[in-house]
Write a protein that holds these residues in place. Structure first.
Motif, PDB file in Angstrom:
ATOM      1  N   GLY A  47     -38.483  79.101  37.242  1.00  0.00           N
ATOM      2  CA  GLY A  47     -37.970  79.695  36.004  1.00  0.00           C
ATOM      3  C   GLY A  47     -38.584  79.056  34.769  1.00  0.00           C
ATOM      4  N   LYS A  50     -43.764  77.623  35.787  1.00  0.00           N
ATOM      5  CA  LYS A  50     -44.704  76.713  36.451  1.00  0.00           C
ATOM      6  C   LYS A  50     -45.792  77.455  37.226  1.00  0.00           C
ATOM      7  CE  LYS A  50     -41.547  75.992  40.306  1.00  0.00           C
ATOM      8  NZ  LYS A  50     -42.175  76.811  41.340  1.00  0.00           N
ATOM      9  N   ALA A  52     -47.555  80.162  36.435  1.00  0.00           N
ATOM     10  CA  ALA A  52     -48.710  80.406  35.567  1.00  0.00           C
ATOM     11  C   ALA A  52     -49.412  79.094  35.230  1.00  0.00           C
ATOM     12  CB  ALA A  52     -48.257  81.106  34.291  1.00  0.00           C
ATOM     13  N   ARG A  93     -51.458  89.669  39.054  1.00  0.00           N
ATOM     14  CA  ARG A  93     -51.313  90.127  37.666  1.00  0.00           C
ATOM     15  C   ARG A  93     -52.290  89.392  36.748  1.00  0.00           C
ATOM     16  NH1 ARG A  93     -45.351  90.377  35.508  1.00  0.00           N
ATOM     17  NH2 ARG A  93     -45.340  88.175  36.000  1.00  0.00           N
ATOM     18  N   ASP A 310     -35.558  89.436  37.307  1.00  0.00           N
ATOM     19  CA  ASP A 310     -35.344  89.634  35.871  1.00  0.00           C
ATOM     20  C   ASP A 310     -33.919  90.125  35.623  1.00  0.00           C
ATOM     21  OD1 ASP A 310     -37.764  88.868  35.063  1.00  0.00           O
ATOM     22  OD2 ASP A 310     -38.624  90.883  34.947  1.00  0.00           O
TER      23      ASP A 310
HETATM   24  P1  AMP Z   1     -41.822  80.759  37.203  1.00  0.00           P
HETATM   25  O1  AMP Z   1     -41.141  79.517  36.765  1.00  0.00           O
HETATM   26  O2  AMP Z   1     -43.287  80.548  37.336  1.00  0.00           O
HETATM   27  O3  AMP Z   1     -41.185  81.334  38.436  1.00  0.00           O
HETATM   28  O4  AMP Z   1     -41.657  81.850  36.028  1.00  0.00           O
HETATM   29  C1  AMP Z   1     -40.441  82.448  35.720  1.00  0.00           C
HETATM   30  C2  AMP Z   1     -40.612  83.772  35.009  1.00  0.00           C
HETATM   31  O5  AMP Z   1     -41.040  83.582  33.666  1.00  0.00           O
HETATM   32  C3  AMP Z   1     -41.647  84.685  35.646  1.00  0.00           C
HETATM   33  O6  AMP Z   1     -41.090  85.985  35.716  1.00  0.00           O
HETATM   34  C4  AMP Z   1     -42.818  84.646  34.708  1.00  0.00           C
HETATM   35  O7  AMP Z   1     -43.555  85.853  34.744  1.00  0.00           O
HETATM   36  C5  AMP Z   1     -42.164  84.407  33.358  1.00  0.00           C
HETATM   37  N1  AMP Z   1     -43.003  83.639  32.439  1.00  0.00           N
HETATM   38  C6  AMP Z   1     -43.757  82.562  32.748  1.00  0.00           C
HETATM   39  N2  AMP Z   1     -44.392  82.088  31.655  1.00  0.00           N
HETATM   40  C7  AMP Z   1     -44.043  82.865  30.632  1.00  0.00           C
HETATM   41  C8  AMP Z   1     -44.395  82.883  29.222  1.00  0.00           C
HETATM   42  N3  AMP Z   1     -45.200  81.978  28.699  1.00  0.00           N
HETATM   43  N4  AMP Z   1     -43.850  83.860  28.461  1.00  0.00           N
HETATM   44  C9  AMP Z   1     -43.009  84.779  29.004  1.00  0.00           C
HETATM   45  N5  AMP Z   1     -42.649  84.822  30.306  1.00  0.00           N
HETATM   46  C10 AMP Z   1     -43.156  83.880  31.119  1.00  0.00           C
END
Ligand code: AMP
Length: 446
Positions: A47, A50, A52, A93, A310
């Motif tokens: 969340g 991490k 990305a 993506r 989401d």
């Molecule tokens: P994660 O912690 O990688 O599971 O990311 C959680 C959610 O946040 C995922 O749906 C991502 O697509 C979204 N997310 C990650 N980085 C960003 C960002 N910089 N801006 C907006 N959404 C993000």
């Protein structure tokens, strides 16, 4: 702005397409170091963005003109199928304007189809350790040319008994140049051992000092007299709170099934997920929840691992989780990527000390909330110690079966709650160390 990073323009284009505007803290901290090729140990929860944080630097390294693929260049290991699937989606993506190909290897999918995919040699391979080992043993997997290795949710992989499999896969990556290890918690000795073995002079980024977690999520407690009373409170919350999607956590499968049954009887669109459900059920539940056909998920901790949905903006802890780390994981389901969330824990007499230990662990005080329409008699212990725990309360009958009388909490009994660790075992003397008892992959009580 993502343009602050030295990322290829095709990746920046994908970032813009996905409407990511500001990097999250973990992205801001990890991306520059990962681009330099540093080994990283990152403590950040699901969340936090991490995925990305490691995917973008990996893609940046691989980007280039289309070429004949001769070897797998990146291996990403994760504990669960859902997490692996979500990570594949994220990779695809971000890679949409490149020629980079990725593949998925998890249990529950066709072995031969996976072998055929491996013959085409993806640039990035994502998957869970168990099936990876099976493909390796079958001679279908060559990891000798892997340059970048990611161990995501490494603490979970260890909890789930994957230590040996992970180590074997790491050992296969004989030519790796960069390793990044992510965990939601600071972990125990198993994680420290793994870090020492697999990382080379890593930079440690600690993004989730637990006290800073989920600043966008309101954390509340509502006191309850017994399980039946908790059910009434759940009903009230589901009927009166504003939420898009809700998740109700229980500590046992039996309780998850019971609550699910009650919700269905009231014609709520709900789904239940626990360790007895198979992969198909899990997929179905998660798909329905994502598509919005189902608004409420009742789940045990194990079943909810790796869930990223989401609009999941309300978490109800029907039972208090058995550890502070588990609490952090549950609450991590909501308030994701800057959205507001609401986390409500229902606290009976028997939950109080556990709750106050978790408050101390998080260095936070949960908001006390009363709902007058469903107010009971229990409002917390009469006297509390400096630690927040109840003073001089003997073990009393807890409400495993949903006591009928409101006065149950006043009736002393010698029976101990079978599943709960003693609250004292929860937090070390400095109140911060990870909890002594690591929860088994599937709680015995389930
Ligand atoms: P994660 O912690 O990688 O599971 O990311 C959680 C959610 O946040 C995922 O749906 C991502 O697509 C979204 N997310 C990650 N980085 C960003 C960002 N910089 N801006 C907006 N959404 C993000």
């Amino acid at each position: 702005m993502f343009s602050q990073f030295a990322l290829h323009e095709r990746l920046l284009k994908a970032v813009a397409e996905l409407k990511f505007v500001e990097p999250t803290p973990v992205q801001a901290a990890a991306i520059p170091l990962a681009l330099q090729g540093r080994d990283l140990r990152v403590t950040a929860q699901t969340g936090s963005g991490k995925t990305a944080a490691f995917v973008l630097p990996i893609l940046n390294r691989l980007i280039g003109p289309a070429k004949i693929r001769v070897s797998i260049k990146t291996l990403i290991l994760l504990p669960t199928r859902e997490l692996a699937q979500q990570t594949l989606k994220e990779v695809e993506r971000f890679a949409q304007f490149t020629f980079i190909k990725s593949g998925l290897i998890t249990g529950g999918e066709d072995f031969k189809v996976q072998a055929a995919m491996l013959r085409k040699v993806p640039d990035i391979l994502i998957g869970t350790p168990g099936r990876m080992i099976e493909q390796l043993n079958a001679g279908n997997l060559d990891l000798k040319e892997v340059e970048v290795l990611v161990l995501d949710e490494a603490d979970r992989m260890l909890d789930m008994g994957f230590a040996e499999d992970v180590q074997r896969l790491v050992d296969e990556c004989v030519n790796r140049q960069q390793t990044m290890l992510f965990s939601a918690t600071t972990g125990g000795s198993g994680l420290r051992e793994m870090i020492a073995k697999v990382l080379n002079n890593p930079e440690h980024l600690q993004l989730n000092a637990v006290s800073q977690l989920n600043s966008t999520t309101r954390q509340q407690i509502i006191t309850a007299d017994h399980n039946q009373h908790k059910e009434q409170i759940v009903n009230w919350l589901l009927a009166n709170e504003t939420y898009q999607k809700a998740i109700i956590f229980t500590n046992t499968r039996a309780m998850a099934d019971r609550i699910y049954g009650r919700l269905v009887a009231q014609e709520y669109k709900a789904f239940v997920l626990h360790g007895e459900k198979d992969q198909k059920d899990r997929k179905l539940a998660i798909d329905r929840l994502k598509q919005g056909g189902v608004k409420i998920l009742v789940a045990t901790d194990v079943a909810a691992r790796g869930l990223d949905v989401d609009g999941l903006d309300m978490v109800i802890n029907f039972d208090m989780p058995r550890s502070g780390d588990e609490y952090v994981h549950r609450i991590g389901r909501t308030g994701r990527a800057g959205n507001d969330g609401l986390a409500i824990s229902l606290i009976c007499h028997g939950d109080w000390n556990l709750m106050s230990s978790i408050e101390r662990y998080l260095k936070q005080s949960f908001e006390r909330r009363t709902v007058k329409e469903v107010k009971g008699t229990y409002g917390g212990p009469k006297k509390v110690k400096a630690s927040g725990k109840a003073v001089g309360v003997k073990k009393k009958k807890t409400d495993v079966k949903g006591d009928k009388k409101k006065t149950a909490a006043k009736t002393p009994t010698k029976r101990k709650s079978a599943n709960r660790p003693k609250p004292d075992s929860l937090v070390s003397s400095d109140g911060m160390a990870p909890l002594k008892r690591r929860k088994p992959a599937e709680p015995a009580a389930e």
